[in-house]
Write an enzyme that holds these catalytic residues in place. Structure first.
Site, PDB file in Angstrom:
ATOM      1  N   ASP A  55     109.168 -29.123 -52.381  1.00 21.70           N
ATOM      2  CA  ASP A  55     109.043 -29.253 -53.603  1.00 21.70           C
ATOM      3  C   ASP A  55     108.277 -30.258 -54.244  1.00 21.70           C
ATOM      4  OD1 ASP A  55     110.568 -27.731 -52.242  1.00 21.70           O
ATOM      5  OD2 ASP A  55     111.681 -26.411 -54.288  1.00 21.70           O
ATOM      6  N   ASP A 113     112.849 -32.391 -60.268  1.00 22.37           N
ATOM      7  CA  ASP A 113     111.601 -31.879 -61.048  1.00 22.37           C
ATOM      8  C   ASP A 113     111.497 -32.295 -62.620  1.00 22.37           C
ATOM      9  OD1 ASP A 113     111.374 -29.672 -58.608  1.00 22.37           O
ATOM     10  OD2 ASP A 113     113.689 -29.283 -58.986  1.00 22.37           O
TER      11      ASP A 113
HETATM   12  N1  GLY Z   1     111.618 -25.539 -56.582  1.00 20.80           N
HETATM   13  C1  GLY Z   1     112.581 -24.762 -55.997  1.00 20.80           C
HETATM   14  C2  GLY Z   1     111.498 -23.045 -55.368  1.00 20.80           C
HETATM   15  O1  GLY Z   1     110.730 -23.261 -55.260  1.00 20.80           O
HETATM   16  O2  GLY Z   1     112.327 -22.625 -56.106  1.00 20.80           O
END
Ligand code: GLY
Length: 385
Positions: free
Chosen positions: A167, A106
């Site tokens: 994601d 992330d």
């Molecule tokens: N990227 C983690 C979420 O959307 O909670």
């Protein structure tokens, strides 16, 4: 964006309320990196470490969104305080590089809305260096045999070496940016390989997407899928659908590959057909009727992605996407916003995951994407993805 006069009046009113709120909240939270609110007050992930794990403190995946909101406000208003506060947030994130072990895929969510935004707006070379460092870390997570980017580090009872998650479509724009910035094609090559894998292994025939797909990290190939933050394996976690929907638009914007546009549209058509009559987006489109958990953040991200599709398609096609985006945003404004001084966040009713105990809370990325969507409707958004 072409909209009716009534809609324009509504958008201007929301911008006014958002600007008023950001004016005082930014002063109040200028030294924080918030994720949610506790009794209406922003928490702070910049130094506190609530669970004792790096990943929940300065390395927390949402730590770029507050900076992103401040840059969006600076871009829209030119007010220097937003730039000053955003730069302070970005400086604090350097501690995450120091910690390193808490970092994950992330890094795109963390440094696109902060360092890339800063560099795009001001040419700050320190920001460029940070974003390139983050891109190197992301590229280092690529598994060349399975052709995917590894999502998370090992969980307490889970071997996640083969795990990729939907994601990540929001993280790989950092790789496209790094190639555009340096002229070195390796970053974008990794991004497109990953996007192709997601297109082939995550997107189901009906246009819905898996949250987690596990690949064999030694030989490649799909091992199994997981429901992740949704209701169950085979269900349809709404925020995951939106990471796919808008994420494929980002890959299309960087590469011009029409397969990515078609994939974004396929996910969008599934999403639009699944929105309940009342316009309230649940946590999972395949969850039981009760409890009626909702996730306002998914609605806000979907609106951004739908507007981005409307920007890319022919004139005759735009309307359907734009109308749905406006409907989602109006429903959010009517039912899920708090413009008062009682809460530091303005978007309520976010849910991090179906099986979490807490639901219907304010979450910083809800505010961020609601803001981005509204600014998109005025063509005043800063696009750093
Ligand atoms: N990227 C983690 C979420 O959307 O909670």
């Amino acid at each position: 964006m072409q909209t009716t006069e009534i809609t324009m009046t509504w958008i201007d009113e929301v911008v006014r309320k958002m600007s008023n709120k950001m004016d005082w909240v930014s002063d109040k939270s200028q030294d924080k990196i918030p994720y949610t609110t506790l009794n209406g007050i922003h928490d702070d992930r910049s130094s506190s470490n609530p669970s004792g794990s790096d990943a929940d403190g300065i390395c927390w995946w949402t730590n770029g969104f507050w900076g992103g909101m401040l840059w969006q406000m600076y871009h829209a208003t030119g007010e220097s305080k937003y730039r000053e506060y955003a730069e302070r947030t970005e400086n604090k994130l350097d501690e995450a590089f120091e910690q390193f072990y808490g970092l994950h895929h992330d890094v795109g969510f963390m440094w696109l809305p902060t360092s890339v935004a800063n560099y795009k707006l001001t040419g700050n070379l320190q920001s460029r260096k940070r974003a390139l460092l983050a891109a190197q870390l992301l590229a280092g997570r690529y598994n060349p045999v399975g052709e995917f980017i590894r999502a998370w580090n090992d969980l307490p009872e889970e071997d996640t070496r083969g795990w990729a998650i939907i994601d990540c479509m929001f993280n790989i724009p950092l790789l496209y940016w790094a190639s555009e910035e340096t002229g070195d094609p390796r970053f974008a090559q990794i991004a497109t390989k990953h996007a192709d894998t997601v297109m082939n292994s995550f997107v189901r025939p009906d246009g819905s997407v898996h949250h987690i797909v596990e690949f064999d990290p030694f030989h490649g190939g799909v091992v199994q899928t997981y429901g992740g933050q949704g209701y169950a394996d085979g269900s349809s976690w709404t925020r995951g659908q939106t990471w796919g929907l808008y994420g494929f638009m980002m890959s299309y914007n960087h590469t011009g590959k029409v397969e990515y546009l078609y994939t974004a549209k396929r996910i969008a058509h599934y999403f639009m057909a699944s929105i309940p009559e009342d316009g309230i987006v649940p946590v999972d489109f395949r969850q039981p009727m009760e409890p009626a958990y909702q996730d306002a953040t998914a609605a806000a991200i979907a609106a951004c992605g739908l507007i981005e599709i409307a920007r890319a398609v022919d004139e005759g096609e735009k309307d359907m996407y734009l109308r749905t985006a406006i409907r989602l945003l109006k429903t959010l404004d009517e039912q899920s916003t708090d413009w008062s001084h009682d809460c530091d966040c303005f978007l309520q009713n976010g849910s991090a995951a179906y099986h979490h105990l807490q639901h219907h809370q304010s979450i910083i990325y809800g505010d961020y994407y609601f803001m981005e969507a509204i600014l998109k409707l005025k063509d005043q958004d800063l696009y750093f993805w």
